[in-house]
Design an enzyme around this catalytic site. Structure first.
Site, short mmCIF file in Angstrom:
data_model
loop_
_atom_site.label_atom_id
_atom_site.label_comp_id
_atom_site.label_asym_id
_atom_site.label_seq_id
_atom_site.Cartn_x
_atom_site.Cartn_y
_atom_site.Cartn_z
N ASP A 92 40.25 31.04 33.99
CA ASP A 92 38.96 31.43 34.52
C ASP A 92 38.69 31.45 35.92
OD1 ASP A 92 36.47 32.69 34.02
OD2 ASP A 92 35.53 30.88 33.26
N LYS A 146 41.77 38.95 33.51
CA LYS A 146 41.56 38.14 34.54
C LYS A 146 42.98 37.58 35.31
CE LYS A 146 37.09 36.26 32.94
NZ LYS A 146 36.18 34.95 32.99
N GLU A 201 33.64 34.07 23.72
CA GLU A 201 32.52 32.93 24.08
C GLU A 201 31.20 33.30 23.27
OE1 GLU A 201 32.32 33.43 28.31
OE2 GLU A 201 33.89 31.82 28.64
N GLU A 243 32.25 32.22 42.06
CA GLU A 243 31.54 31.14 40.76
C GLU A 243 32.35 29.80 40.90
OE1 GLU A 243 32.48 32.95 36.75
OE2 GLU A 243 31.71 30.93 36.06
#
Ligand code: GCU
Length: 841
Positions: A381, A376, A302, A409
């Site tokens: 995500d 993860k 990213e 999130e």
């Protein structure tokens, strides 16, 4: 929102029995427990901390036990440093010291690192750790029993499933927290480590009580200024306050620090000057923090710098840091979250989910032994549902850890109740069938399956300065459960939750049952209204990751695609016709996902591109399932409010009210989600809801259809986040607007609902009247009451609702809303609904 209705609430008189609480003690409140004569008899009167050095976890344990016994039973207990076999005492030490100093030959099973032996026989208690940290864990375990009113005699060992049980904070040096929803950092402000670390100390206490052994204190998107001399000194202070709790400190590093901070002209991981620069940094850090846990590195991800800049492999990048840590026994956590975020959706075979295996599998066995690849839980995500990352099955000669998120999130950002362990277990209990044999993810991450020396768990937590730590009292069950699961992933989600509830709120059966019922229903509910059948959380991935915006998933390089068009939806991840992702799993699992018949419905759209009319096992079509699930999910969330309200007077007023506020908010926002997602897919597919609900809201009055004065219609984007695609806003930012209508409903008592938008950047004020009677008023101050700012626009993040219950109306009454704008917030209103009793819409 701050609000006032004419219907005032009356708090039951018996509420006085419970004291005001602010949540800062979390589950370590040690509330008083009734103690009869038998219990009194079984309470030790002395704590013997054998061979405890200053600030060691054993000394901490002694104090914790002393405070706990005082607080739970009002019993004063002294602490002494010697003695071995005294009755009416708690002996707390390491197994080694107990054997040595007490000449003991007691049979104590072999313990793993950080494990403990707990024996409580009446008032004679032994808490023996494999190390001093283990002894402290044993003390917390004993106190947790007592605090739950459990006085049984016990004797058992407890060992961790995995060595690495870390938390990550995404705290920035300026004090902000990436994906944090509970105020600013407890560690950093203005580029420095804060002077007052008392909250950091409390946090360490809480982490230690659930056996977390290390913390990365700064954001994975790391700022190299953490490496300044002053900040390294600050890290020493953080480590000093956390060490007595057995919590080691580590930091995230920025790969480009040699240039950005060190003044070198390269950060090539194979360049000698870079290697020695990092060694020097590591030496300086260990000089200050001799037990530094290690580093966490997000590289080539990213936009973050990484070894690819110099055509070096990720392993070469990771090993650079790992080697500097080796002399000190430090661990290098290297994130697997590496993918190209500029891929084109035009290519049917492109898939971000493939990236981790593609990058890391060829590097298996190329990493140093103190490198742990932090993966993860799913390949994308932190979505509401994902299959496990196939990388877990593909690294046979490399240590791995699973990365979870306690901070919600993509899961409602602590404004929605979502109890996460069932989601986590859908991953950690998943049998990967490696080599056609039983191989649950939990045994891969612990290192057991591939016989790796290291492995474990990391979770992004992001507590802040809010007294509740996470912004919401109920969200704390996730932090508690994370620690419990990292220690023992086979522990039962309900049992963990109930321990937490007893410790946090009460032993009251009604409290226990209600919080259990709500929490266990919460992930399925959230999945139902935010994104089902494996389509991912259909949130706005280009903005705050909070409210609905399904269109944002597609048409960009981030690769969280749904490939939804007028006829089809879902990613084809099969090998025969799609991206080939399914083939990254071991053969048995690959075959299951490759075939639409054997793919579970809850992952159907993750693996297959199907028409909206595809039938599920339930017999419903995909689109009808969408509609129904969104209605069911929103209804479940709505039910949380009344369930919680049954606890009125059984929970202290402050935590009751603060929680109720969030649940009411969630109930409203779940309807925003429901309607947005349903409208979006109805609009796209053109297939109507068999039950006739989607797009039909007979009890609503669209604000844009009212008579407006000082208000104007406003086309909301995305369109589906406004009923009828349109809201109203005041014509200017300084003058009030009025929206008025004559009610055509028959006379009766209705819940009066107003859907509006609460942006940050202003606190508008609204008043609702029936004829000239004020029904109520409120302010758009969710940025204060929710504790963070979801959006500056009118959209699915800022859309919210307020309900004025039981309002009496007659046909022909005039309903009027007066909105006073403030700042950039133009007192927006979407619609009004008058709902007969029991109707939710
Ligand atoms: C998510 C999150 C980012 C974070 C990234 C990461 O994409 O939205 O804020 O930086 O994950 O895990 O590195």
């Amino acid at each position: 929102m701050r609000w006032q209705s004419l219907i005032l609430s009356i708090w039951p008189a018996f509420a006085a029995i419970v004291a005001a609480e602010d949540g800062s003690e979390g589950w370590l409140r040690y509330a008083s427990v009734p103690c009869n004569a038998h219990c009194r008899q079984n309470l030790p009167s002395r704590i013997i901390t054998l061979n405890a050095t200053d600030s060691s976890p054993i000394e901490t344990a002694g104090k914790e036990l002393q405070d706990g016994l005082q607080s739970i039973f009002g019993k004063n207990v002294s602490i002494v440093q010697s003695g071995c076999h005294d009755s009416s005492s708690i002996v707390i030490t390491t197994v080694y010291d107990y054997r040595r100093l007490c000449n003991s030959t007691d049979e104590i099973p072999e313990l793993e690192e950080d494990g403990f032996w707990l024996s409580a026989q009446g008032d004679t208690v032994h808490i023996l750790g494999q190390n001093s940290r283990g002894a402290l864990y044993g003390a917390f375990e004993y106190l947790s029993m007592l605090a739950q009113g459990n006085f049984s005699d016990v004797a058992y060992p407890s060992n961790p499933h995995a060595q690495i049980r870390w938390v990550n904070q995404w705290d920035n040096m300026d004090g902000s927290i990436e994906r944090g929803y509970a105020g600013p950092s407890i560690f950093f402000a203005d580029g420095k480590i804060v002077d007052d670390l008392s909250r950091a100390k409390q946090y360490a206490r809480m982490l230690s009580s659930v056996r977390i052994n290390a913390i990365i204190v700064n954001n994975v998107n790391a700022n190299a200024t953490l490496l300044s001399t002053a900040n390294m000194d600050g890290l020493r202070r953080i480590a000093d306050v956390m060490r007595p709790y057995g919590v080691q400190v580590g930091i995230s590093l920025n790969f480009a620090s040699p240039i950005d901070f060190g003044g070198l002209d390269t950060y090539d991981p194979l360049d000698e000057s870079v290697v020695s620069w990092w060694q020097d940094i590591t030496d300086q850090l260990y000089d200050r923090v001799p037990d530094l846990a290690g580093y966490l590195v997000k590289a080539s991800s990213e936009g973050q710098p990484g070894p690819d800049t110099y055509n070096r492999t990720l392993a070469e990048g990771a090993n650079l840091f790992a080697r500097t840590l080796q002399p000190y026994g430090g661990v290098l956590m290297f994130r697997a979250f590496v993918y190209d975020h500029h891929i084109s959706e035009d290519n049917w075979r492109n898939d971000r989910a493939n990236a981790a295996v593609e990058f890391f599998k060829p590097l298996d066995a190329k990493f140093e032994d103190n490198v742990v690849i932090q993966i993860k839980y799913g390949p994308i995500d932190f979505q509401v549902r994902e299959p496990p990352s196939p990388l877990f099955a593909n690294l046979r000669k490399t240590n791995v850890a699973i990365e979870l998120q306690v901070t919600q999130e993509y899961l409602g950002q602590q404004c929605h109740l979502v109890y996460l362990p069932p989601l986590w277990k859908s991953i950690t209990d998943f049998d990967l069938r490696i080599d056609n044999a039983t191989s649950p993810v939990r045994d891969v991450v612990s290192g057991q399956h591939f016989k790796r020396p290291l492995g474990g768990w990391a979770a992004v937590v992001n507590v802040g300065t809010n007294t509740t730590w996470l912004g919401s009292h109920l969200s704390m069950s996730n932090l508690y459960a994370y620690g419990r699961m990292a220690w023992d992933p086979t522990a039962d989600s309900v049992q963990i939750l109930q321990d937490w509830t007893r410790l946090t709120f009460s032993q009251d059966r009604a409290v226990l049952d209600t919080i259990t019922g709500m929490s266990m229903a919460s992930w399925p509910a959230y999945e139902n209204y935010s994104g089902n059948l494996g389509i991912q959380t259909l949130t706005d991935i280009l903005y705050t990751h909070y409210g609905p915006n399904p269109a944002s998933q597609d048409g960009n390089g981030w690769g969280q695609w749904t490939r939804a068009d007028g006829k089809y939806i879902g990613m084809d991840r099969t090998l025969w016709n799609g991206t080939g992702f399914s083939s990254q799993y071991p053969a048995e699992v690959a075959a299951r996902f490759e075939n639409i018949e054997t793919t579970p419905d809850n992952l159907l759209l993750w693996f297959h591109h199907v028409p909206y009319t595809q039938r599920l096992r339930s017999g419903k079509t995909v689109i009808q399932h969408f509609y129904d699930a969104h209605y069911t999910g929103a209804e479940t969330a709505h039910g949380f409010v009344s369930q919680w309200e049954t606890l009125r007077g059984r929970i202290d007023r402050r935590r009751y009210n603060e929680t109720r506020f969030r649940l009411v908010y969630q109930a409203g926002h779940a309807i925003v989600w429901r309607d947005a997602i349903n409208m979006f897919y109805y609009n796209l597919s053109g297939i109507p809801d068999e039950a006739g609900r989607v797009g039909h809201h007979p009890w609503r009055i669209e604000a844009e259809d009212m008579t407006l004065d000082g208000y104007v219609p406003y086309a909301v984007s995305p369109f589906e986040t406004a009923s009828g695609a349109t809201a109203i806003v005041t014509e200017s930012n300084s003058t009030a607007g009025t929206a008025e209508t004559t009610l055509g409903f028959s006379a009766g008592v209705y819940d009066l609902v107003v859907n509006y938008y609460d942006q940050y950047g202003g606190k508008s004020h609204w008043t609702v009247y029936i004829n000239d009677r004020v029904i109520g008023w409120w302010e758009g101050d969710n940025e204060d009451s929710l504790g963070y700012s979801p959006s500056i626009y009118l959209d699915g993040h800022s859309a919210t609702r307020i309900t004025f219950p039981r309002v009496r109306i007659r046909r022909g009454d005039r309903l009027r809303i007066v909105g006073r704008p403030d700042g950039v917030e133009p007192a927006p209103v979407d619609y009004v609904a008058l709902l007969p009793a029991g109707l939710v819409d």
